[in-house]
Design an enzyme around this catalytic site. Structure first.
Site, PDB file in Angstrom:
ATOM      1  CB  CYS A 153     -34.765  -5.842 -31.221  1.00 47.21           C
ATOM      2  SG  CYS A 153     -35.461  -4.290 -30.588  1.00 47.21           S
ATOM      3  CB  CYS A 191     -41.614  -6.337 -26.940  1.00 45.87           C
ATOM      4  SG  CYS A 191     -40.169  -5.930 -25.956  1.00 45.87           S
ATOM      5  CG  HIS A 250     -37.378  -0.602 -31.332  1.00 43.07           C
ATOM      6  ND1 HIS A 250     -37.976  -1.334 -30.350  1.00 43.07           N
ATOM      7  CD2 HIS A 250     -37.655   0.703 -31.063  1.00 43.07           C
ATOM      8  CE1 HIS A 250     -38.600  -0.510 -29.507  1.00 43.07           C
ATOM      9  NE2 HIS A 250     -38.418   0.732 -29.923  1.00 43.07           N
ATOM     10  CG  ASP A 262     -42.068  -2.636 -28.695  1.00 40.19           C
ATOM     11  OD1 ASP A 262     -41.394  -3.590 -28.271  1.00 40.19           O
ATOM     12  OD2 ASP A 262     -41.539  -1.615 -29.159  1.00 40.19           O
ATOM     13  CB  SER A 263     -40.238  -1.135 -24.900  1.00 39.09           C
ATOM     14  OG  SER A 263     -39.534  -1.091 -26.119  1.00 39.09           O
ATOM     15  CD  GLU A 299     -38.874   4.081 -28.859  1.00 35.56           C
ATOM     16  OE1 GLU A 299     -39.514   5.096 -28.520  1.00 35.56           O
ATOM     17  OE2 GLU A 299     -39.449   3.042 -29.270  1.00 35.56           O
TER      18      GLU A 299
HETATM   19  N1  DGL Z   1     -38.680  -3.754 -29.374  1.00 39.98           N
HETATM   20  C1  DGL Z   1     -38.286  -4.474 -28.240  1.00 39.98           C
HETATM   21  C2  DGL Z   1     -37.719  -5.827 -28.521  1.00 39.98           C
HETATM   22  O1  DGL Z   1     -38.131  -6.430 -29.468  1.00 39.98           O
HETATM   23  C3  DGL Z   1     -37.742  -3.745 -27.050  1.00 39.98           C
HETATM   24  C4  DGL Z   1     -36.571  -2.896 -27.217  1.00 39.98           C
HETATM   25  C5  DGL Z   1     -36.225  -2.229 -25.912  1.00 39.98           C
HETATM   26  O2  DGL Z   1     -37.108  -1.585 -25.345  1.00 39.98           O
HETATM   27  O3  DGL Z   1     -35.082  -2.362 -25.466  1.00 39.98           O
HETATM   28  O4  DGL Z   1     -36.934  -6.348 -27.779  1.00 39.98           O
END
Ligand code: DGL
Length: 266
Positions: free
Chosen positions: A185, A73, A187, A10-11, A152
């Site tokens: 997402c 992600c 997150h 993931d990011s 984050e």
């Molecule tokens: N967690 C990620 C997603 O599902 C990336 C969020 C990001 O880095 O903008 O899109």
């Protein structure tokens, strides 16, 4: 082969919401996780950049000899899953299909809202995936660019800031007829309780992490790749850049998770 690891990327910390489900549903599997914290958020990057980052991370994890690669992600799944599949023979799993399928399963009126990054929204991958299964589904895609920085940074623990960001982002949805909200997402499950409360606990909330773990489990079983490990599993975490903030969120999110962690450069 069976005792090779599952590679997850993931990011940043978002993919940990998928990992939490993976280790619950597949406790014998070892996870090697890559969090690209230095280059987060992906949602504000161009498609080309996200493809490039995903390829780099796939190559990094491939050198660890993984048996399956999970793009935990949504932004990277939307941008890069087909490219990565062309690069390898191992199964590559994304998070968009599992979440879409679950939303259609659970919705009573096929009226679905997708909350995601700008990158995922602009790709319209949720809309096309859902409508490929059901042409009559109504899909409203909403970008929530302030959510990932809120999470984050750890600022989501601050009620005042959290409420402000959630209200600013979701106020237009207060009276939506949709009965189902996809957290598009990885997150967002970290703030799913607050999103749920914002909708007075009246919506079905879909966490694609949970669904993705189910898909991985089915796939490993089907391909006869399930691990038969007997000993306790220690997972490996690689963070691109400093891991202090990452590790704090990791420990709060999965207090019993056993791991090694290191900072890496690509
Ligand atoms: N967690 C990620 C997603 O599902 C990336 C969020 C990001 O880095 O903008 O899109």
């Amino acid at each position: 082969m069976n005792n090779k690891a599952i590679g997850v990327m993931d990011s940043g910390v978002g993919g940990l919401t998928v990992v939490k489900e993976l280790i619950r549903q597949l406790p014998k599997e070892k996870i090697i996780y890559f969090g690209d914290s230095v280059r987060c958020p992906y949602g504000e990057r161009s498609t080309e950049e996200v493809i490039h980052f995903t390829e780099e991370i796939f190559q990094f994890l491939s050198r660890k000899d993984i048996k399956v690669f999970i793009i935990a992600c949504n932004t990277a799944t939307a941008a890069a899953i087909s490219k990565i599949r062309e690069m390898t023979d191992i199964p590559v799993i994304g998070v968009i299909m599992p979440g879409s399928r679950r939303a259609l399963q659970i919705s009573n009126n096929n009226d679905i809202v997708v909350l995601s990054t700008r990158g995922t929204k602009n790709s319209h991958k949720y809309k096309s995936t859902i409508q490929k299964i059901n042409d009559h589904a109504n899909v409203l895609e909403i970008a929530c660019p302030k959510f990932v920085p809120l999470i984050e940074s750890g600022d989501y623990k601050n009620k005042k800031n959290r409420d402000k960001v959630i209200d600013e982002t979701l106020s237009n949805l207060k009276r939506t007829s949709a009965d189902t909200v996809i957290l598009g997402c990885t997150h967002y499950p970290l703030i799913s309780n607050y999103i749920n409360e914002y909708f007075n606990n009246e919506k079905n909330i879909v966490d694609s992490g949970f669904e993705t773990a189910r898909d991985v489990s089915t796939l490993l079983e089907f391909k006869k790749l399930l691990s038969n490990r007997k000993s306790e599993v220690i997972h490996d975490i690689y963070v691109h850049g400093d891991y202090k903030q990452f590790e704090q969120i990791l420990n709060e999110w999965m207090p019993n998770f056993k791991y090694t962690i290191q900072s890496v450069e690509l």
